[in-house]
Design a protein around this motif. Sequence first.
Motif, short mmCIF file in Angstrom:
data_model
loop_
_atom_site.label_atom_id
_atom_site.label_comp_id
_atom_site.label_asym_id
_atom_site.label_seq_id
_atom_site.Cartn_x
_atom_site.Cartn_y
_atom_site.Cartn_z
N VAL A 65 0.87 -1.18 0.00
CA VAL A 65 0.00 0.00 0.00
C VAL A 65 0.91 1.23 0.00
O VAL A 65 1.71 1.40 0.92
CB VAL A 65 -0.92 0.02 1.25
N PRO A 66 0.82 2.10 -1.01
CA PRO A 66 1.66 3.30 -1.05
C PRO A 66 1.36 4.23 0.13
O PRO A 66 0.26 4.23 0.68
CB PRO A 66 1.29 3.96 -2.37
N LYS A 67 2.35 5.05 0.50
CA LYS A 67 2.19 5.94 1.64
C LYS A 67 1.09 6.98 1.42
O LYS A 67 0.42 7.39 2.35
CB LYS A 67 3.50 6.66 1.94
N GLU A 68 0.91 7.40 0.17
CA GLU A 68 -0.12 8.40 -0.11
C GLU A 68 -1.52 7.86 0.16
O GLU A 68 -2.41 8.56 0.55
CB GLU A 68 -0.05 8.87 -1.57
N ALA A 69 -1.72 6.57 -0.06
CA ALA A 69 -3.05 5.97 0.10
C ALA A 69 -3.35 5.63 1.57
O ALA A 69 -4.49 5.38 1.91
CB ALA A 69 -3.15 4.70 -0.75
#
Length: 71
Positions: A65-69
């Motif tokens: 899971v990307p940090k932005e999400a």
Amino acid sequence: MRRCDICGKGSQHGNRVSKTYHHTRHVWLPNLHKVKADFGDGGARRINVCTQCLRSGFVVKKVHVPKEARN
């Protein structure tokens, strides 16, 4: 040796038989994938898993899971 870390499936040996009944030695290898697996305790590591175990749901894949999400 290539072996599944879940079920232990490995290579199988036998003869390849032609139409004229000639026998030659042959090795069948399992269809293995390196999968980053989630073990439920927050830890994850790469393991070799055959596709039958992967399809049967014996392994839970770790999803990135990307940090932005996350926010």
